[in-house]
Scaffold this motif. Structure first.
Motif, mmCIF file in Angstrom:
data_model
loop_
_atom_site.group_PDB
_atom_site.id
_atom_site.type_symbol
_atom_site.label_atom_id
_atom_site.label_comp_id
_atom_site.label_asym_id
_atom_site.label_seq_id
_atom_site.Cartn_x
_atom_site.Cartn_y
_atom_site.Cartn_z
ATOM 1 N N GLU A 9 0.838 -1.198 0.000
ATOM 2 C CA GLU A 9 0.000 0.000 0.000
ATOM 3 C C GLU A 9 0.873 1.247 0.000
ATOM 4 O O GLU A 9 0.649 2.180 -0.765
ATOM 5 N N TRP A 10 1.866 1.279 0.854
ATOM 6 C CA TRP A 10 2.729 2.461 0.953
ATOM 7 C C TRP A 10 3.638 2.564 -0.264
ATOM 8 O O TRP A 10 3.799 3.643 -0.840
ATOM 9 N N ASP A 11 4.238 1.471 -0.673
ATOM 10 C CA ASP A 11 5.154 1.495 -1.815
ATOM 11 C C ASP A 11 4.483 2.007 -3.077
ATOM 12 O O ASP A 11 5.090 2.699 -3.886
ATOM 13 N N GLU A 12 3.202 1.675 -3.241
ATOM 14 C CA GLU A 12 2.517 2.007 -4.487
ATOM 15 C C GLU A 12 1.737 3.315 -4.424
ATOM 16 O O GLU A 12 1.383 3.857 -5.474
ATOM 17 N N ARG A 13 1.484 3.842 -3.220
ATOM 18 C CA ARG A 13 0.604 5.004 -3.130
ATOM 19 C C ARG A 13 1.168 6.197 -2.372
ATOM 20 O O ARG A 13 0.673 7.310 -2.542
ATOM 21 N N ALA A 14 2.155 6.005 -1.525
ATOM 22 C CA ALA A 14 2.667 7.124 -0.739
ATOM 23 C C ALA A 14 3.228 8.206 -1.660
ATOM 24 O O ALA A 14 3.887 7.919 -2.656
ATOM 25 N N GLY A 15 2.967 9.462 -1.304
ATOM 26 C CA GLY A 15 3.431 10.565 -2.133
ATOM 27 C C GLY A 15 4.926 10.567 -2.334
ATOM 28 O O GLY A 15 5.418 10.878 -3.433
ATOM 29 N N VAL A 16 5.682 10.216 -1.294
ATOM 30 C CA VAL A 16 7.137 10.231 -1.413
ATOM 31 C C VAL A 16 7.631 9.199 -2.421
ATOM 32 O O VAL A 16 8.719 9.332 -2.976
ATOM 33 N N ARG A 17 6.825 8.178 -2.696
ATOM 34 C CA ARG A 17 7.214 7.137 -3.647
ATOM 35 C C ARG A 17 6.656 7.380 -5.055
ATOM 36 O O ARG A 17 7.177 6.814 -6.024
ATOM 37 N N THR A 18 5.600 8.170 -5.173
ATOM 38 C CA THR A 18 4.893 8.239 -6.458
ATOM 39 C C THR A 18 4.763 9.636 -7.049
ATOM 40 O O THR A 18 4.535 9.766 -8.256
ATOM 41 N N CYS A 19 4.864 10.697 -6.248
ATOM 42 C CA CYS A 19 4.569 12.044 -6.751
ATOM 43 C C CYS A 19 5.820 12.747 -7.248
ATOM 44 O O CYS A 19 6.876 12.691 -6.605
ATOM 45 N N PRO A 20 5.725 13.444 -8.368
ATOM 46 C CA PRO A 20 6.845 14.272 -8.815
ATOM 47 C C PRO A 20 6.944 15.522 -7.959
ATOM 48 O O PRO A 20 6.006 15.869 -7.225
ATOM 49 N N ARG A 21 8.075 16.203 -8.054
ATOM 50 C CA ARG A 21 8.162 17.510 -7.395
ATOM 51 C C ARG A 21 7.176 18.456 -8.079
ATOM 52 O O ARG A 21 7.160 18.573 -9.299
ATOM 53 N N ARG A 22 6.342 19.104 -7.269
ATOM 54 C CA ARG A 22 5.370 20.040 -7.807
ATOM 55 C C ARG A 22 6.051 21.381 -8.067
ATOM 56 O O ARG A 22 6.706 21.932 -7.177
ATOM 57 N N ARG A 23 5.874 21.895 -9.283
ATOM 58 C CA ARG A 23 6.557 23.122 -9.691
ATOM 59 C C ARG A 23 5.547 24.189 -10.103
ATOM 60 O O ARG A 23 4.504 23.890 -10.670
ATOM 61 N N LEU A 24 5.920 25.440 -9.847
ATOM 62 C CA LEU A 24 5.087 26.567 -10.216
ATOM 63 C C LEU A 24 5.171 26.795 -11.724
ATOM 64 O O LEU A 24 6.263 26.858 -12.291
ATOM 65 N N GLY A 25 4.003 26.925 -12.359
ATOM 66 C CA GLY A 25 3.961 27.261 -13.781
ATOM 67 C C GLY A 25 3.895 28.766 -13.971
ATOM 68 O O GLY A 25 4.469 29.532 -13.189
ATOM 69 N N ASP A 26 3.171 29.195 -14.976
ATOM 70 C CA ASP A 26 3.071 30.618 -15.287
ATOM 71 C C ASP A 26 1.737 31.207 -14.824
ATOM 72 O O ASP A 26 1.254 32.195 -15.377
ATOM 73 N N GLU A 27 1.141 30.611 -13.799
ATOM 74 C CA GLU A 27 -0.206 30.989 -13.396
ATOM 75 C C GLU A 27 -0.268 32.261 -12.557
ATOM 76 O O GLU A 27 -1.344 32.860 -12.434
ATOM 77 N N LEU A 28 0.849 32.699 -11.979
ATOM 78 C CA LEU A 28 0.801 33.918 -11.180
ATOM 79 C C LEU A 28 0.381 35.108 -12.031
ATOM 80 O O LEU A 28 -0.452 35.920 -11.621
ATOM 81 N N ASP A 29 0.931 35.201 -13.222
ATOM 82 C CA ASP A 29 0.581 36.316 -14.108
ATOM 83 C C ASP A 29 -0.858 36.219 -14.595
ATOM 84 O O ASP A 29 -1.456 37.229 -14.984
ATOM 85 N N ALA A 30 -1.417 35.017 -14.586
ATOM 86 C CA ALA A 30 -2.802 34.830 -15.029
ATOM 87 C C ALA A 30 -3.807 35.144 -13.931
ATOM 88 O O ALA A 30 -5.022 35.078 -14.157
ATOM 89 N N GLY A 31 -3.318 35.466 -12.739
ATOM 90 C CA GLY A 31 -4.213 35.859 -11.659
ATOM 91 C C GLY A 31 -4.772 34.719 -10.839
ATOM 92 O O GLY A 31 -5.747 34.917 -10.090
#
Length: 308
Positions: A9-31
């Motif tokens: 369960e943890w190996d397949e679903r934990a965020g530290v094992r499955t999620c990419p680093r979340r990065r800021l896009g260009d949405e700040l300028d879009a409000g």
């Protein structure tokens, strides 16, 4: 954790094992928004609405920063001081090796949530130019610890475990509602969604652990635990108004306006209702396990305004 195969369960679903680093896009300028306005108690106050738009935007950014900063500190300084003891076999509890392994998994999760939260603050503050305000977690922690020290002075480790059981079984609007609001920055929504998915497993773990721990306690100690839990719930959920006042002042409001906004935005009846709503699953757990049935238990929960 899954009773059938917690490691998978943890190996397949934990965020530290499955999620990419979340990065800021260009949405700040879009409000896109830093935080859902409906989840900021003072966001719609007339004196806040009257502020210049850049000041209001900075106010919502600092509200997000405080939530994330609180997360980094609570996960490492409260949750992980308990999970590390359980994992290391030094908790004083009679638990299985499987429970210790799950505690290590949660320890890793919480460290990862803290990393992600600080990463989001860093990305957004650099890109927006809105700096986070300093936040001192110590007064909140002292208030939380004081509840256990008063009710269970000779059982400090148990009191700290109860802190975590309470917090990990609370259901807050932030984890549920932020990911659903398309107006909010994708970086923020994805980070909160990742956190919420992990917390679902943590909820199951700590609810199950409490059932085991409660069953091991003698009758005399059960009464003291029952009278301690309402205070822990309220202490965990009472709003910390220090950063709110500082943020409102930084937005340009004078002392009288800050006091008025805080008084109008955090009336006692609304705070009590928010605490009852957020704690309903924790209270249900304690009711199902018989906590409210011990002498003084139901009265303590009722006095704390936790029963509907």
């Amino acid at each position: 954790m899954s009773a059938a195969d917690p490691r998978r369960e943890w190996d397949e679903r934990a965020g530290v094992r499955t999620c990419p680093r979340r990065r800021l896009g260009d949405e700040l300028d879009a409000g896109q928004l830093f935080f859902p306005p409906a989840l900021v108690p003072y966001g719609d106050h007339p004196r806040v609405r009257a502020l210049p738009a850049p000041h209001r935007r900075a106010l919502f950014a600092r509200h997000l920063y405080h939530y994330l900063d609180f997360t980094t500190q609570f996960e490492t300084r409260v949750v992980n001081r308990v999970t590390e003891r359980i994992a290391g076999g030094r908790s004083g509890l009679d638990v299985r090796t499987a429970t210790r392994l799950d505690a290590y998994r949660i320890y890793v999760d919480e460290g990862y949530h803290s990393l992600c939260s600080l990463d989001v603050i860093d990305q957004l503050s650099r890109a927006s130019g809105i700096a986070p305000a300093p936040y001192d977690f110590a007064p909140f922690l002292a208030r939380l610890d004081a509840v256990g020290e008063g009710a269970l002075p000779d059982a400090g480790r148990l009191a700290q475990l109860l802190q975590v059981v309470v917090f990990e079984t609370l259901i807050t609007a932030i984890l549920n509602d932020v990911p659903k609001d398309p107006r909010v920055l994708t970086l923020v929504r994805d980070t909160v969604r990742d956190h919420a998915r992990d917390e679902g497993r943590h909820h199951v773990f700590f609810a199950g652990l409490f059932r085991e721990v409660w069953g091991q306690q003698p009758a005399a100690l059960r009464g003291r635990i029952a009278r301690c839990l309402p205070g822990l719930i309220r202490s965990s959920l009472l709003p910390d108004l220090r950063p709110v006042r500082a943020s409102l002042a930084a937005a340009g409001l004078g002392p009288a306006d800050v006091a008025a906004v805080v008084a109008d935005s955090y009336p006692a009846d609304r705070v009590d209702q928010g605490i009852r709503t957020a704690s309903r699953h924790a209270v249900r757990l304690f009711e199902e396990t018989g906590v409210l049935d011990v002498p003084g238990g139901r009265e303590a929960f009722s006095t704390a305004e936790l029963l509907r």
